[in-house]
Design a protein around this motif. Structure first.
Motif, mmCIF file in Angstrom:
data_model
loop_
_atom_site.group_PDB
_atom_site.id
_atom_site.type_symbol
_atom_site.label_atom_id
_atom_site.label_comp_id
_atom_site.label_asym_id
_atom_site.label_seq_id
_atom_site.Cartn_x
_atom_site.Cartn_y
_atom_site.Cartn_z
ATOM 1 N N LEU A 138 26.666 -35.397 31.154
ATOM 2 C CA LEU A 138 27.114 -35.444 32.547
ATOM 3 C C LEU A 138 28.500 -36.068 32.658
ATOM 4 O O LEU A 138 29.327 -35.640 33.479
ATOM 5 N N LEU A 139 28.755 -37.076 31.814
ATOM 6 C CA LEU A 139 30.082 -37.711 31.811
ATOM 7 C C LEU A 139 31.146 -36.718 31.368
ATOM 8 O O LEU A 139 32.258 -36.694 31.923
ATOM 9 N N ALA A 140 30.802 -35.893 30.393
ATOM 10 C CA ALA A 140 31.753 -34.868 29.946
ATOM 11 C C ALA A 140 32.085 -33.914 31.084
ATOM 12 O O ALA A 140 33.245 -33.552 31.300
ATOM 13 N N GLY A 141 31.053 -33.495 31.837
ATOM 14 C CA GLY A 141 31.289 -32.627 32.991
ATOM 15 C C GLY A 141 32.149 -33.308 34.036
ATOM 16 O O GLY A 141 33.058 -32.693 34.605
ATOM 17 N N LEU A 142 31.874 -34.595 34.277
ATOM 18 C CA LEU A 142 32.654 -35.367 35.247
ATOM 19 C C LEU A 142 34.124 -35.441 34.841
ATOM 20 O O LEU A 142 35.024 -35.191 35.653
ATOM 21 N N LEU A 143 34.372 -35.776 33.570
ATOM 22 C CA LEU A 143 35.747 -35.910 33.091
ATOM 23 C C LEU A 143 36.483 -34.566 33.115
ATOM 24 O O LEU A 143 37.677 -34.515 33.428
ATOM 25 N N CYS A 144 35.765 -33.502 32.779
ATOM 26 C CA CYS A 144 36.388 -32.174 32.830
ATOM 27 C C CYS A 144 36.790 -31.828 34.259
ATOM 28 O O CYS A 144 37.896 -31.322 34.514
ATOM 29 N N GLY A 145 35.896 -32.102 35.203
ATOM 30 C CA GLY A 145 36.207 -31.829 36.598
ATOM 31 C C GLY A 145 37.383 -32.657 37.085
ATOM 32 O O GLY A 145 38.271 -32.152 37.789
ATOM 33 N N MET A 146 37.397 -33.935 36.712
ATOM 34 C CA MET A 146 38.502 -34.807 37.115
ATOM 35 C C MET A 146 39.812 -34.367 36.479
ATOM 36 O O MET A 146 40.875 -34.460 37.100
ATOM 37 N N PHE A 147 39.739 -33.872 35.256
ATOM 38 C CA PHE A 147 40.943 -33.366 34.591
ATOM 39 C C PHE A 147 41.506 -32.168 35.358
ATOM 40 O O PHE A 147 42.725 -32.059 35.572
ATOM 41 N N ASN A 148 40.614 -31.274 35.790
ATOM 42 C CA ASN A 148 41.070 -30.131 36.593
ATOM 43 C C ASN A 148 41.757 -30.605 37.871
ATOM 44 O O ASN A 148 42.838 -30.128 38.234
ATOM 45 N N GLY A 149 41.100 -31.541 38.564
ATOM 46 C CA GLY A 149 41.674 -32.060 39.801
ATOM 47 C C GLY A 149 43.002 -32.764 39.577
ATOM 48 O O GLY A 149 43.944 -32.622 40.372
ATOM 49 N N ALA A 165 50.954 -29.826 40.942
ATOM 50 C CA ALA A 165 51.003 -28.893 42.074
ATOM 51 C C ALA A 165 50.968 -27.437 41.622
ATOM 52 O O ALA A 165 51.729 -26.596 42.104
ATOM 53 N N ILE A 166 50.082 -27.160 40.675
ATOM 54 C CA ILE A 166 49.942 -25.791 40.178
ATOM 55 C C ILE A 166 48.691 -25.155 40.769
ATOM 56 O O ILE A 166 47.783 -25.842 41.234
ATOM 57 N N GLN A 167 48.656 -23.856 40.744
ATOM 58 C CA GLN A 167 47.526 -23.134 41.307
ATOM 59 C C GLN A 167 46.234 -23.475 40.554
ATOM 60 O O GLN A 167 46.232 -23.548 39.317
ATOM 61 N N PRO A 168 45.122 -23.672 41.277
ATOM 62 C CA PRO A 168 43.851 -23.999 40.623
ATOM 63 C C PRO A 168 43.425 -22.987 39.567
ATOM 64 O O PRO A 168 42.860 -23.356 38.543
ATOM 65 N N ILE A 169 43.714 -21.712 39.809
ATOM 66 C CA ILE A 169 43.314 -20.690 38.842
ATOM 67 C C ILE A 169 44.033 -20.884 37.510
ATOM 68 O O ILE A 169 43.501 -20.583 36.442
ATOM 69 N N VAL A 170 45.262 -21.424 37.565
ATOM 70 C CA VAL A 170 46.028 -21.692 36.345
ATOM 71 C C VAL A 170 45.560 -22.995 35.704
ATOM 72 O O VAL A 170 45.343 -23.075 34.492
ATOM 73 N N ALA A 171 45.366 -24.019 36.536
ATOM 74 C CA ALA A 171 44.961 -25.324 36.021
ATOM 75 C C ALA A 171 43.611 -25.260 35.319
ATOM 76 O O ALA A 171 43.432 -25.809 34.227
ATOM 77 N N THR A 172 42.653 -24.576 35.928
ATOM 78 C CA THR A 172 41.304 -24.531 35.342
ATOM 79 C C THR A 172 41.224 -23.579 34.155
ATOM 80 O O THR A 172 40.271 -23.625 33.378
ATOM 81 N N LEU A 173 42.229 -22.721 34.026
ATOM 82 C CA LEU A 173 42.284 -21.840 32.857
ATOM 83 C C LEU A 173 42.470 -22.651 31.571
ATOM 84 O O LEU A 173 42.041 -22.231 30.494
ATOM 85 N N VAL A 174 43.077 -23.829 31.687
ATOM 86 C CA VAL A 174 43.281 -24.694 30.519
ATOM 87 C C VAL A 174 41.941 -25.067 29.897
ATOM 88 O O VAL A 174 41.722 -24.911 28.691
ATOM 89 N N LEU A 175 41.004 -25.574 30.729
ATOM 90 C CA LEU A 175 39.693 -25.950 30.210
ATOM 91 C C LEU A 175 38.806 -24.741 29.939
ATOM 92 O O LEU A 175 37.877 -24.827 29.138
ATOM 93 N N PHE A 176 39.086 -23.643 30.604
ATOM 94 C CA PHE A 176 38.379 -22.401 30.300
ATOM 95 C C PHE A 176 38.504 -22.090 28.812
ATOM 96 O O PHE A 176 37.571 -21.603 28.170
ATOM 97 N N ILE A 177 39.670 -22.395 28.266
ATOM 98 C CA ILE A 177 39.923 -22.159 26.833
ATOM 99 C C ILE A 177 39.557 -23.382 25.999
ATOM 100 O O ILE A 177 38.831 -23.282 25.008
ATOM 101 N N ALA A 178 40.030 -24.554 26.430
ATOM 102 C CA ALA A 178 39.934 -25.751 25.594
ATOM 103 C C ALA A 178 38.518 -26.310 25.495
ATOM 104 O O ALA A 178 38.105 -26.772 24.423
ATOM 105 N N ALA A 179 37.768 -26.307 26.583
ATOM 106 C CA ALA A 179 36.429 -26.921 26.567
ATOM 107 C C ALA A 179 35.495 -26.178 25.626
ATOM 108 O O ALA A 179 34.741 -26.795 24.859
ATOM 109 N N ARG A 180 35.540 -24.869 25.654
ATOM 110 C CA ARG A 180 34.682 -24.111 24.735
ATOM 111 C C ARG A 180 35.156 -24.299 23.292
ATOM 112 O O ARG A 180 34.338 -24.394 22.372
ATOM 113 N N GLY A 181 36.475 -24.362 23.103
ATOM 114 C CA GLY A 181 36.989 -24.607 21.754
ATOM 115 C C GLY A 181 36.529 -25.949 21.228
ATOM 116 O O GLY A 181 36.149 -26.074 20.056
ATOM 117 N N LEU A 182 36.540 -26.981 22.078
ATOM 118 C CA LEU A 182 36.071 -28.302 21.667
ATOM 119 C C LEU A 182 34.587 -28.274 21.319
ATOM 120 O O LEU A 182 34.157 -28.891 20.335
#
Length: 333
Positions: free
Chosen positions: A119-130, A137-154
């Motif tokens: 749950l902490l991992a989910g919390l930190l990922c969400g906070m990282f997106n925010g 000040a980048i578009q959310p679709i671009v910002a969350t694309l970072v973890l779309f790639i990185a979180a699964r890789g991790l």
């Protein structure tokens, strides 16, 4: 007198028709769910069997949990493409803890820690997106694309890309346990929906969320901390995605960093939109997300149960989203 009565009668009749039409539009999602259930009762063998209902409840719960978080994010005027990858990461971290040497030595404590870590991992990922969205000040679709790639890789690095099989009845209860015959995760989905629906309706955060999604500039000028609202919203979405990742691992008695959460972001967005979320923000129909998730699951089940290829389900989801957006547009006219 006669003409007056006729006019009144006509006006009443017209009003009645308008009210009926408005009622149908306002409850279209619920009516669509009822229609799907009736259709399955007619054309799908064994649809009302207990095992069939249990399987559908089990599968819809995961979609619903993530869709609730997605609804909040969409209400803030954003989007989150990383939820599926966050599921994979959290789903891998939970068994990673109790399968370690520490976990073998202290199974009870390790179980608690494994859930907390996921749950902490989910919390930190969400906070990282925010944080990314607020800081740059980048578009959310671009910002969350970072973890779309990185979180699964991790997640894949943590597990070496291998399936983590485990046997832990206490943890598996999250995915396979029943309370009064109802899947535990389905009850949790309803609990999350009720709690967050109350939060949106009754708390300052809920009012701020809708204000930010409706008009972020106006909300900022009125004294609302837009950045804090966004950070909290993505954090909640991350925690829910983390919980959903644990559910999937618990159902399978194994974590699979390669497959867990695949395309979940699409299902969650579809469920949220079908449930009434406005892609422009400012609206958070949490209970609608539950109904939307049920519709998405039932469409997939109906097609598969009647011999239609799984790929068609993807097309059906796309059509559902288009229709939902179309009706939203017409309703706002």
């Amino acid at each position: 007198m006669t003409m007056t009565k006729a006019t009144d009668m006509t006006g009443s009749s017209t009003s009645g028709k308008m009210n009926f039409g408005q009622l149908a539009r306002d409850n279209g999602t619920f009516l669509a769910l009822i229609a799907l259930i009736v259709i399955n009762m007619i054309i799908t063998p064994n649809f009302l069997q207990v095992q069939t209902l249990y399987v559908n409840l089990t599968q819809v719960a995961t979609i619903a949990i993530v869709a609730i978080g997605m609804t909040l994010v969409i209400a803030s005027g954003g989007i989150d493409l990383s939820v599926g990858a966050v599921m994979a990461l959290s789903g891998a971290l939970a068994p990673f803890v109790f399968l370690s040497e520490f976990g073998m030595a202290s199974p009870g404590l390790a179980l608690v820690l494994s859930i907390a870590v996921a749950l902490l991992a989910g919390l930190l990922c969400g906070m990282f997106n925010g944080w990314l969205i607020n800081q740059f000040a980048i578009q959310p679709i671009v910002a969350t694309l970072v973890l779309f790639i990185a979180a699964r890789g991790l997640a894949q690095v943590l597990t070496n890309g291998n399936l983590q099989v485990f046997d832990n009845p206490a943890f598996e209860f999250i995915g396979s346990g029943r309370v009064l015959g109802i899947p535990f995760q389905a009850l949790m989905a309803v609990a999350f929906a009720l709690i967050l629906s109350w939060v949106v309706r009754r708390t300052a955060y809920g009012r701020y969320l809708l204000a930010v999604g409706g008009n972020a500039k106006a909300a900022r000028l009125s004294g609302i901390s837009v950045n804090r609202v966004r950070l909290a919203t993505y954090a909640i979405c991350g925690v829910l995605a983390g919980f959903a990742g644990m559910v999937v691992s618990a159902i399978n008695s194994a974590s699979d960093a390669n497959q867990t959460g695949q395309l979940m972001e699409l299902d969650a967005i579809a469920a949220a939109v079908v449930g009434g979320a406005n892609l422009m923000g400012g609206k958070a129909p949490i209970i609608g997300a539950l109904i939307g998730a049920a519709i998405i699951q039932l469409v997939k089940y109906t097609l598969l149960a009647n011999g239609v290829h799984d790929a068609v389900a993807l097309i059906a989801k796309a059509v559902i989203i288009i229709l939902a957006v179309y009706f939203q547009f017409n309703r706002s006219e």
